[in-house]
Design a protein around this motif. Structure first.
Motif, PDB file in Angstrom:
ATOM      1  N   ASN A  51       1.154  -1.715   0.069  1.00 35.34           N
ATOM      2  CA  ASN A  51       0.101   0.084  -0.231  1.00 35.34           C
ATOM      3  C   ASN A  51       0.770   1.315  -0.065  1.00 35.34           C
ATOM      4  OD1 ASN A  51      -2.942  -1.453  -0.208  1.00 35.34           O
ATOM      5  ND2 ASN A  51      -2.260  -1.462   2.099  1.00 35.34           N
ATOM      6  N   GLN A  52       1.743   1.325   0.692  1.00 35.69           N
ATOM      7  CA  GLN A  52       2.934   2.806   0.588  1.00 35.69           C
ATOM      8  C   GLN A  52       2.858   2.673  -0.032  1.00 35.69           C
ATOM      9  OE1 GLN A  52       4.232   3.877   4.529  1.00 35.69           O
ATOM     10  NE2 GLN A  52       2.685   2.425   5.748  1.00 35.69           N
ATOM     11  N   ALA A  53       4.074   1.531  -0.469  1.00 36.08           N
ATOM     12  CA  ALA A  53       5.025   1.826  -2.018  1.00 36.08           C
ATOM     13  C   ALA A  53       4.182   2.504  -3.337  1.00 36.08           C
ATOM     14  CB  ALA A  53       5.425   0.837  -1.764  1.00 36.08           C
ATOM     15  N   GLY A  54       2.698   1.470  -3.332  1.00 38.01           N
ATOM     16  CA  GLY A  54       1.551   2.172  -3.670  1.00 38.01           C
ATOM     17  C   GLY A  54       1.329   3.256  -4.466  1.00 38.01           C
ATOM     18  N   ARG A  55       1.925   3.725  -3.016  1.00 41.03           N
ATOM     19  CA  ARG A  55       1.145   5.358  -2.447  1.00 41.03           C
ATOM     20  C   ARG A  55       1.809   6.538  -3.307  1.00 41.03           C
ATOM     21  NH1 ARG A  55       2.244   8.823   0.910  1.00 41.03           N
ATOM     22  NH2 ARG A  55       3.484   7.005   2.245  1.00 41.03           N
ATOM     23  N   VAL A  56       3.375   5.989  -2.924  1.00 39.05           N
ATOM     24  CA  VAL A  56       4.600   6.921  -3.635  1.00 39.05           C
ATOM     25  C   VAL A  56       4.975   7.114  -4.826  1.00 39.05           C
ATOM     26  CG1 VAL A  56       5.776   7.243  -0.726  1.00 39.05           C
ATOM     27  CG2 VAL A  56       6.070   5.758  -2.705  1.00 39.05           C
ATOM     28  N   ALA A  57       4.585   5.718  -5.318  1.00 42.60           N
ATOM     29  CA  ALA A  57       4.847   5.414  -6.212  1.00 42.60           C
ATOM     30  C   ALA A  57       3.727   4.437  -7.162  1.00 42.60           C
ATOM     31  CB  ALA A  57       6.257   4.411  -6.784  1.00 42.60           C
ATOM     32  N   PRO A  58       3.206   5.690  -7.642  1.00 45.53           N
ATOM     33  CA  PRO A  58       1.858   4.335  -8.107  1.00 45.53           C
ATOM     34  C   PRO A  58       1.648   3.589  -9.471  1.00 45.53           C
ATOM     35  CG  PRO A  58       1.409   6.801  -8.729  1.00 45.53           C
ATOM     36  CD  PRO A  58       2.650   6.657  -7.828  1.00 45.53           C
ATOM     37  N   ASP A  59       2.834   3.983 -10.241  1.00 42.92           N
ATOM     38  CA  ASP A  59       3.029   3.509 -11.687  1.00 42.92           C
ATOM     39  C   ASP A  59       3.800   1.893 -11.275  1.00 42.92           C
ATOM     40  OD1 ASP A  59       1.198   4.953 -13.039  1.00 42.92           O
ATOM     41  OD2 ASP A  59       3.161   6.424 -13.602  1.00 42.92           O
ATOM     42  N   GLY A  60       4.680   1.824 -10.300  1.00 37.12           N
ATOM     43  CA  GLY A  60       5.559   0.624  -9.750  1.00 37.12           C
ATOM     44  C   GLY A  60       6.886   1.337  -9.034  1.00 37.12           C
ATOM     45  N   VAL A  61       7.810   0.930  -8.429  1.00 34.28           N
ATOM     46  CA  VAL A  61       9.359   1.796  -8.814  1.00 34.28           C
ATOM     47  C   VAL A  61      10.138   0.305 -10.026  1.00 34.28           C
ATOM     48  CG1 VAL A  61       8.864   1.894  -6.659  1.00 34.28           C
ATOM     49  CG2 VAL A  61       9.996  -0.889  -7.608  1.00 34.28           C
ATOM     50  N   ASP A  62      10.699   1.064 -10.680  1.00 30.49           N
ATOM     51  CA  ASP A  62      12.287   0.668 -11.490  1.00 30.49           C
ATOM     52  C   ASP A  62      13.142  -0.778 -10.964  1.00 30.49           C
ATOM     53  OD1 ASP A  62      12.083   3.150 -13.669  1.00 30.49           O
ATOM     54  OD2 ASP A  62      11.241   3.609 -12.087  1.00 30.49           O
ATOM     55  N   TYR A  63      13.197  -0.397  -9.567  1.00 29.97           N
ATOM     56  CA  TYR A  63      15.196  -1.005  -8.914  1.00 29.97           C
ATOM     57  C   TYR A  63      13.885  -1.168  -7.150  1.00 29.97           C
ATOM     58  CZ  TYR A  63      16.783   1.802 -13.223  1.00 29.97           C
ATOM     59  OH  TYR A  63      17.271   2.300 -14.125  1.00 29.97           O
ATOM     60  N   LEU A  64      14.295  -2.249  -7.057  1.00 29.92           N
ATOM     61  CA  LEU A  64      14.158  -2.640  -5.850  1.00 29.92           C
ATOM     62  C   LEU A  64      15.283  -3.681  -5.402  1.00 29.92           C
ATOM     63  CD1 LEU A  64      10.496  -4.353  -4.407  1.00 29.92           C
ATOM     64  CD2 LEU A  64      13.100  -5.208  -3.361  1.00 29.92           C
ATOM     65  N   PHE A  65      15.533  -2.877  -4.343  1.00 30.42           N
ATOM     66  CA  PHE A  65      16.935  -3.764  -3.754  1.00 30.42           C
ATOM     67  C   PHE A  65      16.374  -4.365  -2.091  1.00 30.42           C
ATOM     68  CE2 PHE A  65      19.995  -4.200   0.162  1.00 30.42           C
ATOM     69  CZ  PHE A  65      21.316  -4.392  -0.356  1.00 30.42           C
ATOM     70  N   SER A  66      16.326  -5.928  -1.655  1.00 35.51           N
ATOM     71  CA  SER A  66      15.528  -7.225  -1.295  1.00 35.51           C
ATOM     72  C   SER A  66      17.091  -7.272  -0.221  1.00 35.51           C
ATOM     73  CB  SER A  66      14.561  -7.783  -2.019  1.00 35.51           C
ATOM     74  OG  SER A  66      14.401  -8.086  -0.804  1.00 35.51           O
ATOM     75  N   PRO A  67      16.885  -7.308   1.120  1.00 36.64           N
ATOM     76  CA  PRO A  67      18.048  -8.012   2.121  1.00 36.64           C
ATOM     77  C   PRO A  67      17.235  -9.055   2.950  1.00 36.64           C
ATOM     78  CG  PRO A  67      17.620  -5.617   3.288  1.00 36.64           C
ATOM     79  CD  PRO A  67      16.430  -6.061   1.717  1.00 36.64           C
ATOM     80  N   HIS A  68      15.435  -8.859   2.777  1.00 39.55           N
ATOM     81  CA  HIS A  68      14.720 -10.106   3.304  1.00 39.55           C
ATOM     82  C   HIS A  68      13.163 -10.200   2.262  1.00 39.55           C
ATOM     83  CE1 HIS A  68      16.315  -8.592   7.287  1.00 39.55           C
ATOM     84  NE2 HIS A  68      16.131  -7.341   6.180  1.00 39.55           N
ATOM     85  N   SER A  69      14.518 -11.455   1.132  1.00 46.82           N
ATOM     86  CA  SER A  69      12.777 -11.775  -0.182  1.00 46.82           C
ATOM     87  C   SER A  69      11.870 -12.906   0.441  1.00 46.82           C
ATOM     88  CB  SER A  69      13.591 -12.544  -1.634  1.00 46.82           C
ATOM     89  OG  SER A  69      15.123 -11.577  -1.431  1.00 46.82           O
ATOM     90  N   ARG A  70      12.043 -13.713   1.946  1.00 45.84           N
ATOM     91  CA  ARG A  70      11.219 -14.361   2.253  1.00 45.84           C
ATOM     92  C   ARG A  70       9.619 -13.846   2.121  1.00 45.84           C
ATOM     93  NH1 ARG A  70      12.161 -19.661   4.288  1.00 45.84           N
ATOM     94  NH2 ARG A  70      14.742 -18.622   5.007  1.00 45.84           N
ATOM     95  N   GLY A  71       9.728 -14.560   1.625  1.00 46.78           N
ATOM     96  CA  GLY A  71       7.176 -14.491   1.791  1.00 46.78           C
ATOM     97  C   GLY A  71       7.064 -13.140   1.407  1.00 46.78           C
ATOM     98  N   ASN A  72       7.950 -12.196   0.467  1.00 49.44           N
ATOM     99  CA  ASN A  72       7.263 -10.438  -0.239  1.00 49.44           C
ATOM    100  C   ASN A  72       7.547 -10.884  -1.772  1.00 49.44           C
ATOM    101  OD1 ASN A  72       7.796  -9.131   1.711  1.00 49.44           O
ATOM    102  ND2 ASN A  72       9.836  -9.442   2.609  1.00 49.44           N
TER     103      ASN A  72
END
Length: 334
Positions: free
Chosen positions: A206-227
């Motif tokens: 919800n919060q990422a969708g609010r600030v980037a409604p068209d989607g983010v271009d790059y995502l860095f993930s240190p915690h991928s389980r379940g995400n």
């Protein structure tokens, strides 16, 4: 043969076990042709130190942990050309060799750089491993440059890697940095690092969708389980994800409809395979220049004095809480 003091583990014991980390006396390492021998003056502790300790099996041979270090070169191997005795250096080590929690440490010169002149050894020791991880993620995995735009989402941004990634992205690219944190101290910290937007990873979709409604271009993930499902929702078509963890059974098929690229980042790949190792020296040297120019700041939030088992244990305990902001550093007592 000369000996030295070190902190070691003989088994993957819980950190509250008295033998999880112990003080030992071991031989001073022998130098390989490209090695430098460093008198270690400060180290920092990373989640990978904790994971490596926990994964050990029982052995009569001590395993010296530790990767990040800052210190002074005492001796060099016969083929060393980039460093000399007396040089003040920083580096992140090699997972296939004994670690830095020791008085003296042997490391290949090609992954070592002169440290920033403006930082103490303690402040310098906080940065190498996280800087290499952040730099390789941004500029090699994502392929960003000074002209790159778009949105970068940094998950778990108050940790060591996120703290540096925010700074590098703001200094060397034109991307907007969206950073995640849930606790107010963490949120305040990543704002200090320069994040443009702060969102709560407990309500990421919800919060990422609010600030980037068209989607983010790059995502860095240190915690991928379940995400992964959430990532598939918030990354734009043809976007990119870089992960540094390796959860068992990770299913990435949900990324296919959007043709989202998944990258792995392991900063130990170069030393493990002897592949283009000098690139790490170069990026650390470039970062040292940025630090001395006041563009990048240290990420130390706690310093513990005395490079012994008790101090390293305290640092591991802090990391295991999962709530560490910035980096924990342990220094040699003078």
């Amino acid at each position: 043969m000369a000996s030295m003091k070190a902190v070691a583990s003989f088994d993957g014991l819980p950190i509250d076990h008295p033998d999880a980390l112990v003080d030992v006396t071991i031989d001073v390492p022998q130098l390989r042709p490209h090695d430098v021998l460093v008198r270690v003056l400060a180290v920092s502790v990373n989640p990978v130190d904790m994971k490596r300790r926990q994964s050990l099996t029982s052995s009569q041979t001590p395993t010296v942990l530790g990767f990040d270090a800052a210190g002074v070169v005492e001796a060099v191997g016969p083929q060393v050309t980039t460093l000399s005795p007396g040089d003040e250096v920083w580096y992140a080590g090699d997972v296939s060799r004994p670690g830095t929690n020791a008085e003296l440490h042997a490391v290949d010169e090609r992954i070592v750089s002169r440290k920033p002149t403006s930082l103490s050894f303690a402040d310098a020791a906080a940065l190498p491993l996280t800087t290499i991880t952040a730099w390789e993620s941004l500029f090699e995995r994502f392929g960003l440059s000074g002209d790159s735009t778009g949105d970068l989402l940094v998950v778990g941004a108050a940790g060591g890697v996120g703290s540096v990634m925010i700074q590098l992205a703001k200094a060397l690219t034109k991307v907007r940095v969206i950073a995640t944190a849930s606790r107010e101290p963490s949120r305040a910290w990543i704002r200090q690092m320069g994040a443009d937007e702060v969102v709560d990873h407990h309500d990421l979709a919800n919060q990422a969708g609010r600030v980037a409604p068209d989607g983010v271009d790059y995502l860095f993930s240190p915690h991928s389980r379940g995400n992964v499902e959430t990532y598939a929702n918030i990354v734009r078509p043809f976007g990119h994800i870089t992960a540094i963890d390796e959860p068992e059974g990770l299913d990435l098929v949900g990324l296919k409809p959007k043709s989202i690229a998944w990258h792995w980042e392991l900063m130990f790949t170069r030393p493990l395979f002897g592949y283009d190792m000098i690139a790490q020296q170069k990026l650390l040297a470039a970062t040292a220049d940025l630090v001395d120019q006041g563009v990048i700041r240290t990420t130390v939030t706690k310093t513990i004095s005395g490079l012994d088992a008790d101090s390293i244990r305290e640092a591991h305990e802090d990391i295991e809480t999962g709530h560490t902001v910035g980096k924990v550093v342990v220094t040699q007592e003078n």
